[in-house]
Enzyme design. Structure first.
Site, PDB file in Angstrom:
ATOM      1  N   CYS A  22       0.877  -1.163   0.000  1.00 56.89           N
ATOM      2  CA  CYS A  22       0.000   0.000   0.000  1.00 56.89           C
ATOM      3  C   CYS A  22       0.921   1.222   0.000  1.00 56.89           C
ATOM      4  O   CYS A  22       2.117   1.082  -0.243  1.00 56.89           O
ATOM      5  CB  CYS A  22      -0.989  -0.024   1.168  1.00 56.89           C
ATOM      6  SG  CYS A  22      -0.308   0.231   2.826  1.00 56.89           S
ATOM      7  N   GLY A  23       0.406   2.386   0.262  1.00 55.14           N
ATOM      8  CA  GLY A  23       1.240   3.580   0.213  1.00 55.14           C
ATOM      9  C   GLY A  23       2.377   3.561   1.216  1.00 55.14           C
ATOM     10  O   GLY A  23       3.538   3.753   0.874  1.00 55.14           O
TER      11      GLY A  23
END
Length: 155
Positions: A65-66
């Site tokens: 994810c980020g």
């Protein structure tokens, strides 16, 4: 080894690095999650990643994810999953050697492509050490999950 690779929209670009690295290493890859940058919730992706591991379809997983934080939080809510966030080489192997991590979480916004590939290679080469102390600790993790699932305090 068969590895499930998952990403939300923020990790979509990192997913290509993960799958490329794994395939170059000779692993079979199952891809789930974002197919582009259209928003998708990481908890939903974590559930499918966990299903692949818990059913035995895949031996390990990598979720992007980020920041890697949400991926780790979501994956660790699922009993039987031991997800580790790693942005450094030591953590990428230690999480397997000491804690038998079956999911590596990475932050696509935190590490660049070269470091991400090195983290994946390190994680995939790591083996759970046979030391009794490590096995006892992982067994305690399993008991904690079971106790809280049953709404009972751990013994």
């Amino acid at each position: 080894m068969r590895v499930v690779v998952a990403a939300d929209h923020a990790g979509f670009k990192g997913k290509a690095i993960v799958t490329g690295t794994l395939k170059r290493m000779g692993h079979d890859v199952v891809e789930i999650g974002a197919v582009d940058e259209t928003p998708i919730d990481f908890p939903d992706v974590a559930v499918e990643l966990a299903r692949q591991i818990l059913t035995g379809a895949c031996e390990r997983g990598i979720m992007v994810c980020g920041s890697g934080i949400g991926a780790a939080m979501a994956a660790n809510r699922i009993p039987g999953i031991r997800a580790a966030l790693a942005h450094d080489i030591y953590s990428a192997h230690q999480c397997v050697e000491h804690d038998n991590a079956n999911v590596l979480c990475l932050g696509a916004d935190i590490v660049g492509p070269k470091v991400m590939s090195e983290l994946i290679e390190t994680y995939m080469h790591a083996q759970w050490l046979p030391d009794d102390e490590f096995h006892a600790r992982v067994a305690k993790l399993d008991r904690l999950a079971e106790a809280f699932e049953a709404k009972l305090p751990p013994q």
